[in-house]
Design a protein around this motif. Structure first.
Motif, PDB file in Angstrom:
ATOM      1  N   ILE A  64     -35.453  46.601 -20.264  1.00  0.00           N
ATOM      2  CA  ILE A  64     -36.145  46.841 -21.465  1.00  0.00           C
ATOM      3  C   ILE A  64     -35.832  47.934 -22.262  1.00  0.00           C
ATOM      4  N   LEU A  65     -35.676  49.164 -21.582  1.00  0.00           N
ATOM      5  CA  LEU A  65     -35.528  50.286 -22.415  1.00  0.00           C
ATOM      6  C   LEU A  65     -34.084  50.554 -22.935  1.00  0.00           C
ATOM      7  N   ASN A  66     -33.001  49.868 -22.301  1.00  0.00           N
ATOM      8  CA  ASN A  66     -31.600  49.689 -22.752  1.00  0.00           C
ATOM      9  C   ASN A  66     -31.309  48.849 -23.628  1.00  0.00           C
ATOM     10  N   ASN A  67     -32.455  47.871 -24.034  1.00  0.00           N
ATOM     11  CA  ASN A  67     -32.216  46.716 -24.914  1.00  0.00           C
ATOM     12  C   ASN A  67     -33.317  46.841 -26.166  1.00  0.00           C
ATOM     13  N   ASN A  68     -32.506  47.418 -27.218  1.00  0.00           N
ATOM     14  CA  ASN A  68     -33.127  47.800 -28.644  1.00  0.00           C
ATOM     15  C   ASN A  68     -34.199  46.391 -28.857  1.00  0.00           C
ATOM     16  N   GLN A  69     -33.536  45.106 -29.088  1.00  0.00           N
ATOM     17  CA  GLN A  69     -34.199  43.885 -29.465  1.00  0.00           C
ATOM     18  C   GLN A  69     -35.366  43.809 -28.374  1.00  0.00           C
ATOM     19  N   LYS A  70     -35.153  44.034 -27.097  1.00  0.00           N
ATOM     20  CA  LYS A  70     -36.222  43.617 -26.291  1.00  0.00           C
ATOM     21  C   LYS A  70     -37.483  44.619 -26.393  1.00  0.00           C
ATOM     22  N   LYS A  72     -38.433  45.960 -29.276  1.00  0.00           N
ATOM     23  CA  LYS A  72     -38.879  45.474 -30.540  1.00  0.00           C
ATOM     24  C   LYS A  72     -39.896  44.315 -30.245  1.00  0.00           C
ATOM     25  N   GLU A  73     -39.357  43.122 -29.433  1.00  0.00           N
ATOM     26  CA  GLU A  73     -40.232  42.159 -29.000  1.00  0.00           C
ATOM     27  C   GLU A  73     -41.390  42.763 -28.451  1.00  0.00           C
ATOM     28  N   ILE A  74     -41.363  43.734 -27.536  1.00  0.00           N
ATOM     29  CA  ILE A  74     -42.469  44.147 -26.663  1.00  0.00           C
ATOM     30  C   ILE A  74     -43.377  44.794 -27.442  1.00  0.00           C
TER      31      ILE A  74
END
Length: 157
Positions: A64-70, A72-74
């Motif tokens: 999660i934390l190293n993935n900007n798109q994820k 945003k989704e969360i």
């Protein structure tokens, strides 16, 4: 050699035609792009981080934390798409899947447990295998209560 090239070109042509035809015959309407509200720009709250840590444990940074798109989704899911409804009038209550029928999302944390008592302020929806990414909205009933969990589709909330 020339015959081989012609056969390859012919096969390529038929594959392209088939792919275009398959896309045109889709029974699903096209999806509009997902639009995020301004509130997804704010950092995770302490409670949201707690929810994430409970579910993802040592994999939180990686998934999660190293993935900007994820992220945003969360944030969009937790802040904009999940609603808790208390419906006391039995005639307004819809038949839907019970919370106890939804499996836990324990892919990253095998020690997850179900909540013993429902409290909408402390409930972690990320613990459950809800259908978060369906085309339509989903509703689940909390067993033994008049509470319902509404998960709005990301395409039309």
């Amino acid at each position: 050699m020339n015959l081989r090239n012609m056969a390859l070109c012919s096969m390529f042509f038929w594959l392209i035609c088939f792919k275009v035809s398959a896309q045109e015959n889709s029974n699903y309407p096209s999806l509009k792009p997902i639009e995020y509200k301004e509130n997804v720009r704010a950092p995770f709250s302490a409670q949201e981080l707690g929810f994430l840590e409970e579910v993802y444990g040592e994999y939180l940074d990686q998934v999660i934390l190293n993935n900007n798109q994820k992220q945003k989704e969360i944030k969009n899911l937790l802040r904009n798409r999940i609603e808790y409804l208390q419906i006391n009038d039995a005639s307004d209550q819809k038949k839907c899947e019970m919370l106890s029928e939804v499996s836990l999302f324990d892919a990253y944390n095998k020690n997850l447990t179900r909540d013993k008592k429902f409290n909408q302020d402390l409930f972690n929806p990320l613990k459950y295998n809800f259908n978060f990414y369906s085309r339509g909205s989903q509703m689940y009933r909390v067993d033994g209560t008049n509470y319902f969990i509404l998960i709005r589709s990301q395409y039309n909330y």
